[in-house]
Design an enzyme around this catalytic site. Structure first.
Site, PDB file in Angstrom:
ATOM      1  N   SER A 141     -57.976  51.014 -66.949  1.00  0.00           N
ATOM      2  CA  SER A 141     -59.228  50.526 -66.373  1.00  0.00           C
ATOM      3  C   SER A 141     -59.440  51.269 -65.066  1.00  0.00           C
ATOM      4  CB  SER A 141     -59.093  49.025 -66.078  1.00  0.00           C
ATOM      5  OG  SER A 141     -60.134  48.576 -65.244  1.00  0.00           O
ATOM      6  N   TYR A 154     -54.116  41.450 -62.657  1.00  0.00           N
ATOM      7  CA  TYR A 154     -54.797  42.312 -63.634  1.00  0.00           C
ATOM      8  C   TYR A 154     -54.843  43.758 -63.112  1.00  0.00           C
ATOM      9  CZ  TYR A 154     -58.323  44.429 -66.587  1.00  0.00           C
ATOM     10  OH  TYR A 154     -58.972  45.291 -67.439  1.00  0.00           O
TER      11      TYR A 154
HETATM   12  N1  NAP Z   1     -64.594  44.825 -70.396  1.00  0.00           N
HETATM   13  C1  NAP Z   1     -64.298  45.434 -69.252  1.00  0.00           C
HETATM   14  O1  NAP Z   1     -65.032  45.345 -68.248  1.00  0.00           O
HETATM   15  C2  NAP Z   1     -63.065  46.298 -69.172  1.00  0.00           C
HETATM   16  C3  NAP Z   1     -62.990  47.238 -68.134  1.00  0.00           C
HETATM   17  C4  NAP Z   1     -61.881  48.049 -68.048  1.00  0.00           C
HETATM   18  C5  NAP Z   1     -60.854  47.935 -68.966  1.00  0.00           C
HETATM   19  N2  NAP Z   1     -60.929  47.010 -69.956  1.00  0.00           N
HETATM   20  C6  NAP Z   1     -59.811  46.922 -70.894  1.00  0.00           C
HETATM   21  O2  NAP Z   1     -60.270  47.237 -72.176  1.00  0.00           O
HETATM   22  C7  NAP Z   1     -59.426  46.619 -73.144  1.00  0.00           C
HETATM   23  C8  NAP Z   1     -60.277  45.897 -74.163  1.00  0.00           C
HETATM   24  O3  NAP Z   1     -60.953  44.838 -73.497  1.00  0.00           O
HETATM   25  P1  NAP Z   1     -62.411  44.338 -73.908  1.00  0.00           P
HETATM   26  O4  NAP Z   1     -63.289  44.500 -72.738  1.00  0.00           O
HETATM   27  O5  NAP Z   1     -62.820  44.918 -75.201  1.00  0.00           O
HETATM   28  O6  NAP Z   1     -62.098  42.779 -74.030  1.00  0.00           O
HETATM   29  P2  NAP Z   1     -62.409  41.724 -75.187  1.00  0.00           P
HETATM   30  O7  NAP Z   1     -63.794  41.857 -75.695  1.00  0.00           O
HETATM   31  O8  NAP Z   1     -61.979  40.401 -74.614  1.00  0.00           O
HETATM   32  O9  NAP Z   1     -61.393  42.146 -76.349  1.00  0.00           O
HETATM   33  C9  NAP Z   1     -60.008  42.017 -76.172  1.00  0.00           C
HETATM   34  C10 NAP Z   1     -59.310  42.208 -77.508  1.00  0.00           C
HETATM   35  O10 NAP Z   1     -57.908  41.972 -77.302  1.00  0.00           O
HETATM   36  C11 NAP Z   1     -57.480  40.952 -78.206  1.00  0.00           C
HETATM   37  N3  NAP Z   1     -56.433  40.142 -77.600  1.00  0.00           N
HETATM   38  C12 NAP Z   1     -56.533  39.345 -76.507  1.00  0.00           C
HETATM   39  N4  NAP Z   1     -55.377  38.701 -76.285  1.00  0.00           N
HETATM   40  C13 NAP Z   1     -54.532  39.078 -77.284  1.00  0.00           C
HETATM   41  C14 NAP Z   1     -53.206  38.751 -77.624  1.00  0.00           C
HETATM   42  N5  NAP Z   1     -52.501  37.870 -76.898  1.00  0.00           N
HETATM   43  N6  NAP Z   1     -52.641  39.313 -78.719  1.00  0.00           N
HETATM   44  C15 NAP Z   1     -53.345  40.199 -79.466  1.00  0.00           C
HETATM   45  N7  NAP Z   1     -54.614  40.555 -79.190  1.00  0.00           N
HETATM   46  C16 NAP Z   1     -55.195  39.992 -78.117  1.00  0.00           C
HETATM   47  C17 NAP Z   1     -58.733  40.127 -78.487  1.00  0.00           C
HETATM   48  O11 NAP Z   1     -58.677  39.491 -79.751  1.00  0.00           O
HETATM   49  P3  NAP Z   1     -58.204  37.973 -80.006  1.00  0.00           P
HETATM   50  O12 NAP Z   1     -58.880  37.128 -78.975  1.00  0.00           O
HETATM   51  O13 NAP Z   1     -58.653  37.729 -81.413  1.00  0.00           O
HETATM   52  O14 NAP Z   1     -56.735  38.002 -79.875  1.00  0.00           O
HETATM   53  C18 NAP Z   1     -59.779  41.223 -78.559  1.00  0.00           C
HETATM   54  O15 NAP Z   1     -59.763  41.836 -79.823  1.00  0.00           O
HETATM   55  C19 NAP Z   1     -58.481  45.710 -72.365  1.00  0.00           C
HETATM   56  O16 NAP Z   1     -57.236  46.343 -72.198  1.00  0.00           O
HETATM   57  C20 NAP Z   1     -59.182  45.554 -71.022  1.00  0.00           C
HETATM   58  O17 NAP Z   1     -58.276  45.291 -69.970  1.00  0.00           O
HETATM   59  C21 NAP Z   1     -62.014  46.201 -70.092  1.00  0.00           C
END
Ligand code: NAP
Length: 263
Positions: A141, A154
């Site tokens: 991130s 985080y």
């Molecule tokens: N969105 C942002 O602003 C942002 C910015 C920078 C980086 N990121 C990073 O991008 C990545 C993806 O995030 P996103 O934004 O796409 O978030 P998201 O929409 O909340 O998706 C997260 C995914 O991870 C899965 N997950 C969560 N907890 C889990 C667990 N305990 N075991 C297995 N799977 C799990 C969720 O599925 P289930 O709930 O079905 O388990 C979902 O498929 C993350 O690493 C996040 O830190 C996000």
């Protein structure tokens, strides 16, 4: 045209992982999808099979459980699946003052964002090294580049992912295995809801990007063999600029961005 390579995507049921799955399926990779929500994964798998005629295996797992990464590896081994590309995407954050966030939520972020990512990398790296071929994409991130008051754990987990991935990419530079660290900035996904950061300045006033655009940036970085990629010009400029600014100022701005606003 069938693609004989297999990609494993963690956190494929929503957000960036969901979009990554669509991009790999479009290019006819075989897919292994994991997350906690089996029904969402099955629905996605059906859609990908129907639209792209690809093989998809769904393995629902909670990677927040310490033994789950090993279970995932064992299950793909038992099924005779060679993972050519590992996308360590699953991750979550939690906002608030560290002292007020339940300790299990802090541990939960460390378990998923750091420990599961590290163990999955270690497990799938072995066969990749034997084949002298493979790709690993770790989703960090822009949070990785500075401390993050009100999301301290985080931000620290993402600093780990960045540091670990860049070091590993260097160690593996002659091995045939490529490591990409992908750094999205604020992106509209389900992340904000779980992190309780929907009312932060970052998400309310600083125009977060959409998940499709961000995932496409990550996919391009992986295919181009980049070691580090930051999604979006604005995010790139911010990440670069903090290297030259005083740490205290950077931390104060980081806090301001994370603070909730009322509108
Ligand atoms: N969105 C942002 O602003 C942002 C910015 C920078 C980086 N990121 C990073 O991008 C990545 C993806 O995030 P996103 O934004 O796409 O978030 P998201 O929409 O909340 O998706 C997260 C995914 O991870 C899965 N997950 C969560 N907890 C889990 C667990 N305990 N075991 C297995 N799977 C799990 C969720 O599925 P289930 O709930 O079905 O388990 C979902 O498929 C993350 O690493 C996040 O830190 C996000």
């Amino acid at each position: 045209m069938p693609n004989h390579q297999t990609v494993l995507i963690t956190g494929a049921s929503a957000g960036l992982g969901f979009e990554f799955a669509h991009l790999f399926a479009r290019d006819h990779y075989k897919l292994v999808l994991t997350a906690r929500s089996g029904p969402k994964l099955n629905e996605l798998a059906e859609q990908l099979r129907r639209e792209h005629n690809v093989q998809v295996k769904v393995i629902p797992l909670d990677l927040g459980l310490p033994q789950a990464s090993q279970t995932l590896f064992d299950e793909t081994q038992r099924a005779g699946i060679h993972v050519d590309i590992l996308v360590n995407n699953a991750g979550y954050g939690m906002s608030g003052e560290f002292a007020r966030i339940p300790l299990e939520e802090s541990y939960g972020q460390i378990q998923l964002n750091i420990l599961a990512l590290t163990l999955l990398t270690r497990l799938y790296l072995g066969p990749m090294l034997e084949r002298r071929s493979g790709k690993i994409m770790n989703v960090a991130s822009t949070a990785a580049f500075q401390p993050g008051p009100l999301m301290a754990v985080y931000y620290a987990t993402k600093a780990y992912v960045l540091s670990f991935s860049e070091a590993l990419a260097d160690e593996l530079r002659h091995s045939g295995v490529q490591v990409t660290c992908f750094c999205p900035g604020a992106t509209l996904t389900e992340f904000q809801k779980r992190a309780q950061t929907e009312n932060s300045r970052l998400f309310k006033s600083l125009s977060p990007m959409d998940a499709k655009t961000v995932a496409a940036d990550g996919y391009r970085a992986l295919t181009e063999g980049k070691t580090l990629a930051i999604s979006g010009l604005k995010n790139w400029l911010v990440a670069e600029s903090v290297r030259f600014a005083p740490r205290k100022l950077v931390t104060a701005i980081s806090r301001w961005v994370a603070e909730p606003i009322s509108r």
